[in-house]
Design an enzyme around this catalytic site. Structure first.
Site, short mmCIF file in Angstrom:
data_model
loop_
_atom_site.label_atom_id
_atom_site.label_comp_id
_atom_site.label_asym_id
_atom_site.label_seq_id
_atom_site.Cartn_x
_atom_site.Cartn_y
_atom_site.Cartn_z
CE LYS A 109 -3.74 -2.48 2.29
NZ LYS A 109 -4.43 -2.82 3.53
CG ASP B 222 -9.09 0.25 5.33
OD1 ASP B 222 -8.76 -0.02 4.16
OD2 ASP B 222 -8.35 0.06 6.32
CD GLN C 246 -3.20 -4.43 6.76
OE1 GLN C 246 -3.12 -3.44 6.04
NE2 GLN C 246 -3.88 -5.51 6.41
#
Ligand code: NDP
Length: 291
Positions: free
Chosen positions: A54, A121, A98
């Site tokens: 990412k 997200d 994460q």
């Protein structure tokens, strides 16, 4: 004839180029440099690989990226404090914690702690609610990545029967929601299957479009697939000889009309949508400060 291969690498490269051009435009016109902060707790090797991927993609697209690495024994309070500090930092546009988190940390409380405007997200209940109502702020990365694959591959979804295998908050549930909504790569009649579904193979066989997201290596076999179906394989399963999806790729490829490979299918799209969301977060902030 084997199915058309849906090339997630190539399609994600196109999306990333679009983002890079828009990032340059945003910087030129407003001076705002989009900035994504990733938070990695503990030392799960797969998570570290995802976060690195990412970050690299951000850098290539001209998005600033910062990583906070915290030890495995980090407490809920310590992580919450960091998230709150990032929420308050006006130079940070996107916050990505994460998952999975170590056992002592409640992931739901952390998801709730991220400022909705920075929740790239699209996990925060406010953003999920907006998405459900068809007025999204951000789009969920993996499900929208699948939609973009369908769009770029000219797959007609309107009026088709889509079966989503899996009902997780991150993939299956939002995927089903997006497919049933009005619009592009949507307007489908959707069935969602999970571990309690009866006659699962029979349900899956009804799919014109099948999205498999259960995390079971090669679970979907050729006899479960309707001839001519479009198969999107979200699964990433580590097995002895590498990484495989939730679909038994080679035999299913002989039956489907189009299929995503693993790796090189959905995975790169997830990252591309994350970049789009980070750009959007920066844009919203720029508009807010201008207005
Ligand atoms: P979860 O484990 O959170 O959810 C799995 C879902 O599949 C659950 O709804 C579960 O049902 C269902 N399920 C599990 N086993 C079966 C079975 N035998 N029959 C029917 N249903 C079953 O996984 P995620 O949704 O987070 O991820 C799914 C897969 O996608 C994983 O391989 C993951 O690595 C991958 N992934 C890939 C991404 C990408 O970018 N390509 C991004 C995110 C995930 P129930 O709810 O009843 O337990």
């Amino acid at each position: 004839m084997p199915a058309q291969l849906i090339d997630g690498k190539a399609i994600s490269a196109k999306v990333r180029e679009e983002v890079a051009a828009d990032v340059r435009h945003l910087i030129d016109t407003t001076g705002v440099e989009p900035h994504l902060v990733a938070v990695l707790v503990g030392d799960d090797p797969a998570s570290a690989i995802y976060v690195r991927g990412k970050q690299k993609a951000c850098e290539k697209a001209g998005i600033r990226s910062t990583l906070h690495r915290l030890p495995a024994e980090t407490t809920q309070q310590q992580l919450t404090d960091l998230v709150q500090q990032l929420n308050a930092d006006a130079t940070v546009h996107g916050i990505l914690v994460q998952l999975p988190l170590p056992d002592q940390i409640d992931p739901v409380a952390i998801i709730d702690a991220v400022a909705p405007e920075k929740d790239v997200d699209c996990f925060h209940p406010e953003n999920v609610g907006l998405m459900v109502q068809g007025r999204p702020r951000f789009l969920p990365c993996t499900p929208h990545g699948c939609q973009r694959l369908l769009i770029e591959s000219d797959v007609e979804t309107s009026g088709k029967h889509a079966v989503v295998l899996g009902r997780s908050e991150i993939v299956g549930k939002p995927m089903a929601l997006l497919l049933m909504q009005r619009g592009l790569a949507a307007d489908a009649t959707v069935t969602v299957c999970h571990s309690r579904t009866r006659d699962l193979a029979e349900q899956v066989r009804q799919a014109d479009i099948l999205v498999a997201a259960i995390g079971r290596p090669k679970f979907v076999t050729a006899d479960m697939v309707k001839p001519g179906a479009v198969v999107i394989d979200v699964g990433i399963n580590r097995v002895d000889d590498g990484i495989v999806g939730d679909v038994d790729f080679e035999p299913v490829r002989e039956i489907a009309s189009a299929i995503t490979p693993v790796p090189g299918g959905v995975g790169p799209m997830t990252i591309a949508v994350l970049l789009q969301n980070t750009l959007k977060a920066a844009r919203l902030l720029a508009e807010q400060s201008a207005g």
